[in-house]
Design a protein around this motif. Structure first.
Motif, mmCIF file in Angstrom:
data_model
loop_
_atom_site.group_PDB
_atom_site.id
_atom_site.type_symbol
_atom_site.label_atom_id
_atom_site.label_comp_id
_atom_site.label_asym_id
_atom_site.label_seq_id
_atom_site.Cartn_x
_atom_site.Cartn_y
_atom_site.Cartn_z
ATOM 1 N N SER A 90 -9.284 1.214 -5.779
ATOM 2 C CA SER A 90 -9.573 0.621 -7.085
ATOM 3 C C SER A 90 -8.545 -0.452 -7.414
ATOM 4 O O SER A 90 -7.379 -0.359 -7.004
ATOM 5 C CB SER A 90 -9.561 1.701 -8.169
ATOM 6 O OG SER A 90 -10.560 2.670 -7.908
ATOM 7 N N PRO A 91 -8.950 -1.471 -8.151
ATOM 8 C CA PRO A 91 -8.018 -2.545 -8.488
ATOM 9 C C PRO A 91 -6.729 -2.013 -9.099
ATOM 10 O O PRO A 91 -6.738 -1.161 -9.988
ATOM 11 C CB PRO A 91 -8.814 -3.381 -9.490
ATOM 12 C CG PRO A 91 -10.243 -3.178 -9.092
ATOM 13 C CD PRO A 91 -10.317 -1.738 -8.657
ATOM 14 N N GLY A 92 -5.637 -2.510 -8.600
ATOM 15 C CA GLY A 92 -4.323 -2.069 -9.051
ATOM 16 C C GLY A 92 -3.269 -3.052 -8.590
ATOM 17 O O GLY A 92 -3.491 -4.261 -8.615
ATOM 18 N N LYS A 93 -2.136 -2.520 -8.144
ATOM 19 C CA LYS A 93 -1.028 -3.368 -7.704
ATOM 20 C C LYS A 93 -1.035 -3.473 -6.183
ATOM 21 O O LYS A 93 -0.915 -2.463 -5.484
ATOM 22 C CB LYS A 93 0.315 -2.800 -8.186
ATOM 23 C CG LYS A 93 1.510 -3.640 -7.755
ATOM 24 C CD LYS A 93 2.791 -3.241 -8.466
ATOM 25 C CE LYS A 93 3.284 -1.881 -8.022
ATOM 26 N NZ LYS A 93 4.626 -1.583 -8.573
ATOM 27 N N ALA A 94 -1.170 -4.684 -5.682
ATOM 28 C CA ALA A 94 -1.111 -4.939 -4.246
ATOM 29 C C ALA A 94 0.201 -5.630 -3.921
ATOM 30 O O ALA A 94 0.567 -6.617 -4.571
ATOM 31 C CB ALA A 94 -2.285 -5.800 -3.796
ATOM 32 N N LEU A 95 0.907 -5.124 -2.931
ATOM 33 C CA LEU A 95 2.153 -5.726 -2.474
ATOM 34 C C LEU A 95 2.013 -6.092 -1.007
ATOM 35 O O LEU A 95 1.577 -5.273 -0.191
ATOM 36 C CB LEU A 95 3.322 -4.758 -2.662
ATOM 37 C CG LEU A 95 3.636 -4.343 -4.105
ATOM 38 C CD1 LEU A 95 4.778 -3.338 -4.133
ATOM 39 C CD2 LEU A 95 3.976 -5.561 -4.958
ATOM 40 N N TYR A 101 1.136 -14.136 6.594
ATOM 41 C CA TYR A 101 -0.176 -14.761 6.592
ATOM 42 C C TYR A 101 -0.745 -14.774 5.176
ATOM 43 O O TYR A 101 -0.942 -13.720 4.566
ATOM 44 C CB TYR A 101 -1.074 -13.972 7.542
ATOM 45 C CG TYR A 101 -2.477 -14.488 7.722
ATOM 46 C CD1 TYR A 101 -2.717 -15.803 8.117
ATOM 47 C CD2 TYR A 101 -3.567 -13.643 7.545
ATOM 48 C CE1 TYR A 101 -4.013 -16.258 8.311
ATOM 49 C CE2 TYR A 101 -4.862 -14.090 7.742
ATOM 50 C CZ TYR A 101 -5.079 -15.402 8.115
ATOM 51 O OH TYR A 101 -6.361 -15.858 8.305
ATOM 52 N N ALA A 102 -1.016 -15.966 4.660
ATOM 53 C CA ALA A 102 -1.327 -16.116 3.244
ATOM 54 C C ALA A 102 -2.676 -15.535 2.841
ATOM 55 O O ALA A 102 -2.894 -15.233 1.657
ATOM 56 C CB ALA A 102 -1.275 -17.596 2.865
ATOM 57 N N GLU A 103 -3.593 -15.351 3.779
ATOM 58 C CA GLU A 103 -4.928 -14.869 3.429
ATOM 59 C C GLU A 103 -4.912 -13.461 2.848
ATOM 60 O O GLU A 103 -5.836 -13.062 2.150
ATOM 61 C CB GLU A 103 -5.854 -14.919 4.637
ATOM 62 C CG GLU A 103 -6.330 -16.310 5.006
ATOM 63 C CD GLU A 103 -7.335 -16.884 4.012
ATOM 64 O OE1 GLU A 103 -7.879 -16.117 3.185
ATOM 65 O OE2 GLU A 103 -7.560 -18.096 4.056
ATOM 66 N N HIS A 104 -3.874 -12.684 3.151
ATOM 67 C CA HIS A 104 -3.838 -11.322 2.608
ATOM 68 C C HIS A 104 -3.710 -11.328 1.088
ATOM 69 O O HIS A 104 -4.312 -10.491 0.407
ATOM 70 C CB HIS A 104 -2.701 -10.530 3.255
ATOM 71 C CG HIS A 104 -3.007 -10.085 4.645
ATOM 72 N ND1 HIS A 104 -3.985 -9.152 4.915
ATOM 73 C CD2 HIS A 104 -2.494 -10.452 5.840
ATOM 74 C CE1 HIS A 104 -4.050 -8.961 6.227
ATOM 75 N NE2 HIS A 104 -3.159 -9.739 6.797
ATOM 76 N N GLN A 105 -2.938 -12.242 0.546
ATOM 77 C CA GLN A 105 -2.838 -12.333 -0.914
ATOM 78 C C GLN A 105 -4.185 -12.719 -1.524
ATOM 79 O O GLN A 105 -4.613 -12.142 -2.530
ATOM 80 C CB GLN A 105 -1.777 -13.358 -1.308
ATOM 81 C CG GLN A 105 -0.358 -12.923 -1.020
ATOM 82 C CD GLN A 105 0.641 -13.858 -1.665
ATOM 83 O OE1 GLN A 105 0.763 -13.930 -2.886
ATOM 84 N NE2 GLN A 105 1.377 -14.590 -0.845
ATOM 85 N N GLY A 112 -9.725 -7.606 -6.632
ATOM 86 C CA GLY A 112 -9.415 -7.256 -8.014
ATOM 87 C C GLY A 112 -7.985 -6.837 -8.269
ATOM 88 O O GLY A 112 -7.642 -6.437 -9.390
ATOM 89 N N HIS A 113 -7.135 -6.931 -7.255
ATOM 90 C CA HIS A 113 -5.757 -6.471 -7.397
ATOM 91 C C HIS A 113 -4.850 -7.557 -7.984
ATOM 92 O O HIS A 113 -5.094 -8.757 -7.801
ATOM 93 C CB HIS A 113 -5.194 -6.049 -6.043
ATOM 94 C CG HIS A 113 -5.947 -4.931 -5.397
ATOM 95 N ND1 HIS A 113 -5.764 -3.615 -5.748
ATOM 96 C CD2 HIS A 113 -6.913 -4.937 -4.427
ATOM 97 C CE1 HIS A 113 -6.571 -2.842 -5.019
ATOM 98 N NE2 HIS A 113 -7.279 -3.628 -4.219
ATOM 99 N N ALA A 114 -3.801 -7.132 -8.642
ATOM 100 C CA ALA A 114 -2.698 -8.017 -9.013
ATOM 101 C C ALA A 114 -1.761 -8.057 -7.824
ATOM 102 O O ALA A 114 -1.194 -7.024 -7.437
ATOM 103 C CB ALA A 114 -1.989 -7.498 -10.258
ATOM 104 N N VAL A 115 -1.591 -9.223 -7.229
ATOM 105 C CA VAL A 115 -0.949 -9.321 -5.920
ATOM 106 C C VAL A 115 0.418 -9.995 -6.016
ATOM 107 O O VAL A 115 0.576 -11.006 -6.704
ATOM 108 C CB VAL A 115 -1.813 -10.132 -4.927
ATOM 109 C CG1 VAL A 115 -1.307 -9.938 -3.510
ATOM 110 C CG2 VAL A 115 -3.269 -9.758 -5.042
ATOM 111 N N THR A 116 1.394 -9.415 -5.312
ATOM 112 C CA THR A 116 2.724 -10.007 -5.208
ATOM 113 C C THR A 116 3.183 -9.932 -3.759
ATOM 114 O O THR A 116 3.008 -8.897 -3.110
ATOM 115 C CB THR A 116 3.747 -9.269 -6.093
ATOM 116 O OG1 THR A 116 3.259 -9.207 -7.438
ATOM 117 C CG2 THR A 116 5.097 -9.970 -6.070
#
Length: 337
Positions: A90-95, A101-105, A112-116
């Motif tokens: 479920s959408p949440g915090k992705a690290l 590789y930039a495609e992962h962000q 739907g994740h907030a990505v850092t």
């Protein structure tokens, strides 16, 4: 859109007066591709048979060390798997452990994740979705399997997911792969076919996971996800352990040759894999430009101006052109000094 290597159209726009054809060293694709062979006519004239898809899963499980074919889902390239895998939680915090590789962000954001992107491995334990590229692109960094398994256990206890992109593990330390551990759950391993086998245009990749997760991913694709020619090449090449062993030796020799060539002109190689070399250089922009003007395309990174990545030349003519271009760069640098 994320900037990538391998675009000859972009190369021509940047260096319109460069001699053609370009020596494209901007990707990490094997320049010595798996041998072409005559496909059965049915690979093109008929829809792929489910039995042939199962054959591919069997041989992929064996080649990558997954527990069984039930732990393998084939797809038309790893790229198409990225947002689908990110959507497994479920959408949440992705690290994302970076720089990488930039495609992962981008894919995690689509999910739907907030990505850092972070550079602290231990901080990944606080993610809902943690992504590690292993070996890393572009610097070749390796994260030990035991550390990844400990991270996966922490994430699994919280309902999180660890994604390990092993696109270059075919030329990495195979003992560090998590392919054999995916049935524990909470782990998805991505494997690329096109890079190691030098057939990127075939578009074939795999996700390795526990059987239930594989079923969820397969349901998103439906039937006939992998084209007939890709099935045939995948089945034959993944089973060809002799070719794989020989090409690993050849790539190791070529990577050492490339390091020596760069070193002759004062360019130190700081890392990478045997499919690409990682360079940190104060005059990286100058080297990229001078080589580009002579039809030699390296990979540069807009946010990291001191970094370059160089793939392997193929035929001797490409090695000779690279050597001449490096000599021109040194001469220009000395003239400007």
């Amino acid at each position: 859109m994320v900037d990538h290597g391998g675009s000859l159209g972009r190369a021509r726009a940047l260096f319109p007066h460069a001699p053609q054809p370009f020596v494209d060293l901007s990707t990490g694709i094997n320049p010595h591709s798996y041998p072409f062979f005559e496909l059965p006519a049915t690979a093109l004239s008929r829809l792929p048979e489910a039995a042939r898809v199962r054959d591919l899963a069997d041989v992929a499980a064996s080649a990558y060390g997954a527990p069984s074919a039930a732990n393998v889902v084939a797809a038309p390239g790893t790229q198409i798997l990225l947002p689908r895998v990110a959507s497994l939680v479920s959408p949440g915090k992705a690290l994302v452990l970076g720089p990488t590789y930039a495609e992962h962000q981008r894919a995690a954001a689509i999910g739907g994740h907030a990505v850092t992107e972070i550079d602290d491995f231990e901080a990944l334990a606080g993610a809902d979705l943690a992504i590690v590229v292993n070996p890393n692109n572009p610097d070749g960094r390796i994260v030990e399997r035991k550390k990844l398994l400990a991270l996966a256990e922490k994430l699994r206890a919280r309902g999180g997911l660890l994604v390990v992109d092993e696109a270059f593990m075919d030329v990495g330390p195979l003992g560090e792969s998590l392919a054999g551990d995916v049935e524990q759950g909470g782990i998805v391993v991505l494997r690329s076919f096109g890079k190691f086998f030098g057939l990127a245009g075939l578009r074939l990749g795999f996700a390795l996971a526990d059987a239930l997760t594989v079923e969820r991913l397969e349901a998103q694709f439906g039937p006939w996800a992998v084209a007939g020619p890709a099935l045939e090449y995948g089945i034959r090449a993944l089973a060809d352990s002799g070719w794989q062993a020989e090409i690993r030796r050849r790539l190791a020799r070529d990577a050492a040759r490339l390091d020596t060539l760069f070193g002759r002109f004062g360019v130190a190689v700081a890392g990478g894999t045997t499919l690409f070399r990682y360079i940190r250089l104060r005059d990286a922009a100058g080297l990229f430009s001078v080589l580009g003007e002579r039809g030699i395309l390296l990979r540069h990174f807009s946010g990291r101006p001191e970094v370059l990545r160089a793939g392997l030349p193929g035929p001797d003519e490409e090695w000779q052109r690279l050597e001449s271009a490096l000599a021109a760069w040194v001469q220009q640098r000395d003239d400007d000094a």
